[in-house]
Write a protein that holds these residues in place. Structure first.
Motif, PDB file in Angstrom:
ATOM      1  N   GLY A  20       0.871  -1.241  -0.014  1.00 10.52           N
ATOM      2  CA  GLY A  20      -0.624   0.134   0.467  1.00 10.52           C
ATOM      3  C   GLY A  20       0.853   1.299   0.345  1.00 10.52           C
ATOM      4  O   GLY A  20       0.633   2.484  -0.607  1.00 10.52           O
ATOM      5  N   PHE A  21       1.510   1.324   1.082  1.00  2.00           N
ATOM      6  CA  PHE A  21       2.386   2.199   0.472  1.00  2.00           C
ATOM      7  C   PHE A  21       3.130   2.994  -0.274  1.00  2.00           C
ATOM      8  O   PHE A  21       3.379   3.929  -1.400  1.00  2.00           O
ATOM      9  N   LEU A  22       4.214   1.581  -1.713  1.00  3.10           N
ATOM     10  CA  LEU A  22       4.544   1.479  -2.475  1.00  3.10           C
ATOM     11  C   LEU A  22       3.953   2.552  -4.084  1.00  3.10           C
ATOM     12  O   LEU A  22       4.306   3.468  -4.231  1.00  3.10           O
ATOM     13  N   LEU A  23       2.654   1.179  -3.563  1.00  2.24           N
ATOM     14  CA  LEU A  23       1.786   1.636  -4.623  1.00  2.24           C
ATOM     15  C   LEU A  23       0.818   3.560  -4.267  1.00  2.24           C
ATOM     16  O   LEU A  23       1.427   4.497  -5.484  1.00  2.24           O
ATOM     17  N   GLY A  24       0.909   4.118  -3.183  1.00  3.61           N
ATOM     18  CA  GLY A  24       1.231   5.383  -2.828  1.00  3.61           C
ATOM     19  C   GLY A  24       2.061   5.947  -3.411  1.00  3.61           C
ATOM     20  O   GLY A  24       1.314   7.590  -3.768  1.00  3.61           O
ATOM     21  N   ILE A  25       3.210   5.444  -2.962  1.00  2.58           N
ATOM     22  CA  ILE A  25       4.338   6.928  -3.478  1.00  2.58           C
ATOM     23  C   ILE A  25       3.735   7.047  -4.832  1.00  2.58           C
ATOM     24  O   ILE A  25       4.429   8.129  -5.641  1.00  2.58           O
ATOM     25  N   CYS A  26       3.832   5.867  -5.652  1.00  5.50           N
ATOM     26  CA  CYS A  26       3.683   5.649  -7.287  1.00  5.50           C
ATOM     27  C   CYS A  26       2.732   6.856  -7.597  1.00  5.50           C
ATOM     28  O   CYS A  26       2.713   7.726  -8.347  1.00  5.50           O
ATOM     29  N   ILE A  27       1.198   6.435  -7.466  1.00  3.32           N
ATOM     30  CA  ILE A  27       0.617   7.234  -7.152  1.00  3.32           C
ATOM     31  C   ILE A  27       0.888   8.181  -7.307  1.00  3.32           C
ATOM     32  O   ILE A  27       0.356   9.405  -7.856  1.00  3.32           O
ATOM     33  N   GLY A  28       0.881   8.869  -6.187  1.00  2.45           N
ATOM     34  CA  GLY A  28       1.447  10.873  -5.853  1.00  2.45           C
ATOM     35  C   GLY A  28       2.335  11.299  -6.459  1.00  2.45           C
ATOM     36  O   GLY A  28       2.025  12.351  -7.258  1.00  2.45           O
ATOM     37  N   THR A 207      -0.437   7.699   1.349  1.00  2.00           N
ATOM     38  CA  THR A 207       0.958   8.323   1.717  1.00  2.00           C
ATOM     39  C   THR A 207       0.121   9.219  -0.626  1.00  2.00           C
ATOM     40  O   THR A 207       0.947  10.242  -0.600  1.00  2.00           O
ATOM     41  N   ALA A 208      -0.817   8.588  -0.996  1.00  2.00           N
ATOM     42  CA  ALA A 208      -0.689   9.518  -2.301  1.00  2.00           C
ATOM     43  C   ALA A 208      -1.178  10.731  -1.908  1.00  2.00           C
ATOM     44  O   ALA A 208      -0.255  10.991  -2.763  1.00  2.00           O
ATOM     45  N   SER A 209      -1.730  11.233  -1.444  1.00  2.00           N
ATOM     46  CA  SER A 209      -2.419  12.340  -0.457  1.00  2.00           C
ATOM     47  C   SER A 209      -1.077  12.939  -0.687  1.00  2.00           C
ATOM     48  O   SER A 209      -1.041  14.746  -1.376  1.00  2.00           O
ATOM     49  N   THR A 210      -0.035  12.607   0.538  1.00  2.00           N
ATOM     50  CA  THR A 210       0.550  13.519   1.223  1.00  2.00           C
ATOM     51  C   THR A 210       2.180  13.535  -0.226  1.00  2.00           C
ATOM     52  O   THR A 210       2.213  14.522  -0.326  1.00  2.00           O
ATOM     53  N   ILE A 211       2.560  12.651  -1.122  1.00  2.00           N
ATOM     54  CA  ILE A 211       3.714  12.573  -1.640  1.00  2.00           C
ATOM     55  C   ILE A 211       2.251  13.691  -3.177  1.00  2.00           C
ATOM     56  O   ILE A 211       3.663  14.524  -3.469  1.00  2.00           O
ATOM     57  N   LEU A 216       8.557  16.810  -4.062  1.00  2.00           N
ATOM     58  CA  LEU A 216       9.991  16.780  -3.835  1.00  2.00           C
ATOM     59  C   LEU A 216      10.466  17.857  -3.443  1.00  2.00           C
ATOM     60  O   LEU A 216      11.763  17.979  -2.655  1.00  2.00           O
ATOM     61  N   ASP A 217       9.767  19.419  -4.249  1.00  2.00           N
ATOM     62  CA  ASP A 217      10.615  20.448  -4.102  1.00  2.00           C
ATOM     63  C   ASP A 217      10.862  20.730  -2.339  1.00  2.00           C
ATOM     64  O   ASP A 217      11.923  21.178  -1.861  1.00  2.00           O
ATOM     65  N   THR A 218       9.667  20.527  -1.684  1.00  2.00           N
ATOM     66  CA  THR A 218      10.154  20.886  -0.001  1.00  2.00           C
ATOM     67  C   THR A 218      11.598  20.172   0.667  1.00  2.00           C
ATOM     68  O   THR A 218      12.331  20.738   1.421  1.00  2.00           O
ATOM     69  N   LEU A 219      10.909  18.627   0.607  1.00  4.49           N
ATOM     70  CA  LEU A 219      12.655  18.245   0.499  1.00  4.49           C
ATOM     71  C   LEU A 219      13.883  18.857   0.380  1.00  4.49           C
ATOM     72  O   LEU A 219      14.762  18.508   0.676  1.00  4.49           O
ATOM     73  N   SER A 220      13.952  19.298  -1.523  1.00  5.31           N
ATOM     74  CA  SER A 220      14.888  19.425  -1.873  1.00  5.31           C
ATOM     75  C   SER A 220      15.559  20.888  -0.923  1.00  5.31           C
ATOM     76  O   SER A 220      16.570  20.988  -0.612  1.00  5.31           O
ATOM     77  N   ALA A 221      13.945  21.578  -0.500  1.00  4.66           N
ATOM     78  CA  ALA A 221      14.550  22.591  -0.608  1.00  4.66           C
ATOM     79  C   ALA A 221      14.984  23.081   1.325  1.00  4.66           C
ATOM     80  O   ALA A 221      16.212  24.241   2.376  1.00  4.66           O
ATOM     81  N   LEU A 222      14.682  22.198   2.048  1.00  7.37           N
ATOM     82  CA  LEU A 222      15.323  21.903   3.255  1.00  7.37           C
ATOM     83  C   LEU A 222      16.119  20.376   3.497  1.00  7.37           C
ATOM     84  O   LEU A 222      15.960  19.420   4.444  1.00  7.37           O
ATOM     85  N   ALA A 223      16.342  19.954   2.954  1.00  5.63           N
ATOM     86  CA  ALA A 223      17.553  18.823   2.621  1.00  5.63           C
ATOM     87  C   ALA A 223      18.611  18.894   4.175  1.00  5.63           C
ATOM     88  O   ALA A 223      18.329  17.238   4.281  1.00  5.63           O
TER      89      ALA A 223
END
Length: 424
Positions: A20-28, A207-211, A216-223
């Motif tokens: 479920g987690f991996l599918l959520g990432i892909c869908i997101g 996971t899908a809604s969050t991703i 990934l912009d926020t992640l790279s800005a505050l890496a």
């Protein structure tokens, strides 16, 4: 259809929830913000878990108290609370140390017109007074966990004393009440088993809604900030916790294999309280006695926050870097003390760390507006902080349970020695 359902039930929980987690990432990643349409699936899962938290805490603590004598409970409490305080203080210190090495806030600046609404932090006296409910039903309805724990303890002791009363009628009532509580606890666990079958779908939605919305912009800005947080939790999980387990001769690999369901659930839900049902189930699977697990884990989900403590340590250094403030040794000591108290007082729900962070920032003399900079990546960091919190809870329960085994063995040895002496 029945065959498919049986096939699904036969698969391991860890496989289903990971899928479920991996599918959520892909869908997101594929559908972006449009994936937010799946968010209600995750909301349903969290609501179902939270629905079971209050009856779970109430019933398991009452039953646990009646499966132990008061002397045992006092001994368990005297072991688990020092563990909470020491490991939380070490986690704050580690968070500060790692962040000082990485300097996560260097190069960043306060965003224009940035602001965040943080609820006013109650004083220590207010927190202590709130533990005692003025209205039992209001506390149950509002999910005031500390009050519910307090209520569970006094009801549990009242039933315990009734069961050991010299009056026949009172003793019968006490035993009847205990049977009712045990039956209710069994009902709750059966409901939880059903909820956990829905877990993979709920995790997919979260996971899908969050991703999809965060990207990934926020992640790279505050890496660096995220990296320092993950490194701190990684050291706690891979170094600190295994050392504690080894000191008490708890098999490390076996421990993590048996508790992996709770660890994964904590990661995807970002809530210690929502994970509590799975945490108790995993602790029992790891061989921890139910009287220790049912007493320490509900309390730990509320007051033991190793991951949040790391969060506070990293956050303070992050804020200090942004405004160019050099933390003195005295300031660091004060932050460790404040961070420990704030982590213990932070509720085990998603996002509550922002309140604790504001307490620590105020103590350190840092502008709490900087909390707004970290709010954007909270969804990314909360996952690992909660994972650390829940793992710390189970490690504490395992340590106490192991020490209780030694105590039981020593009592048996003393009894054998006395019997041998009498026979001579």
């Amino acid at each position: 259809m029945n065959r498919i359902w049986k096939w699904y039930l036969g698969k391991s929980f860890i496989l289903k929830i990971s899928t479920g987690f991996l599918l959520g990432i892909c869908i997101g990643l594929i559908f972006g913000p449009s994936a937010e349409v799946l968010k209600p699936l995750g909301d349903i899962f969290l609501k179902l878990l939270k629905m079971s938290v209050v009856p779970l805490i109430l019933l398991t603590i009452i039953v646990s108290i009646n499966n132990s004598n008061p002397k045992e409970l006092g001994r368990i409490g005297g072991k688990i609370f020092p563990y909470y305080i020491i490991t939380t203080a070490l986690a704050v210190f580690m968070g500060i140390g790692i962040a000082k090495l990485i300097s996560p806030g260097v190069g960043l600046s306060m965003p224009k017109n940035s602001s965040i609404e943080v609820p006013e932090a109650p004083s220590l006296i207010d927190v202590l007074l709130q533990i005692i409910p003025s209205n039992i039903f209001e506390s149950l309805a509002n999910g005031n966990i500390l009050s519910i724990v307090f209520l569970s303890i006094i009801v549990g002791f009242a039933i315990n004393f009734m069961r050991h009363s010299n009056e026949k009628q009172t003793k019968e009532w006490g035993n009847l009440l205990l049977k009712f509580m045990e039956a209710g606890s069994e009902v709750v666990f059966r409901i939880l088993n059903g909820i956990l079958q829905y877990a993979p779908i709920g995790v997919l939605g979260i996971t899908a809604s969050t991703i999809g919305t965060q990207g990934l912009d926020t992640l790279s800005a505050l890496a660096k900030y995220v990296g320092a947080s993950y490194l701190g939790v990684g050291i706690q999980m891979v170094v600190v916790f295994p050392i504690i387990l080894l000191l008490f001769k708890v098999p490390v690999i076996k421990f993590f294999v048996n508790t992996r369901e709770a660890i994964v659930t904590a990661f995807v839900t970002s809530s210690s309280l929502a994970t509590l049902p799975v945490t108790i189930k995993s602790a029992l699977k790891a061989g921890i006695s139910d009287r220790v697990a049912n007493f320490t884990l509900p309390v730990g989900a509320t007051v033991n926050m190793n991951g949040s403590a790391i969060h506070f340590g990293v956050g303070v250094v992050f804020a200090a870097d942004i405004i160019g403030y050099e933390l003195s040794v005295g300031a660091i000591i004060a932050i460790i003390l404040t961070g420990t108290l704030a982590a213990i007082g932070t509720a085990g729900v998603p996002g509550a760390g922002l309140i604790g962070m504001s307490i620590v920032f105020t103590q350190a003399g840092l502008p709490i507006e900087i909390v707004g900079l970290t709010a954007g990546v909270n969804v990314i960091t909360d996952m690992v902080f909660t994972t650390c919190n829940v793992t710390g809870d189970i490690v504490g329960a395992a340590v106490v349970d192991k020490s209780e085994e030694k105590h039981t063995l020593s009592l048996v040895e003393e009894k054998n020695i006395m019997q041998t002496s009498l026979s001579k």
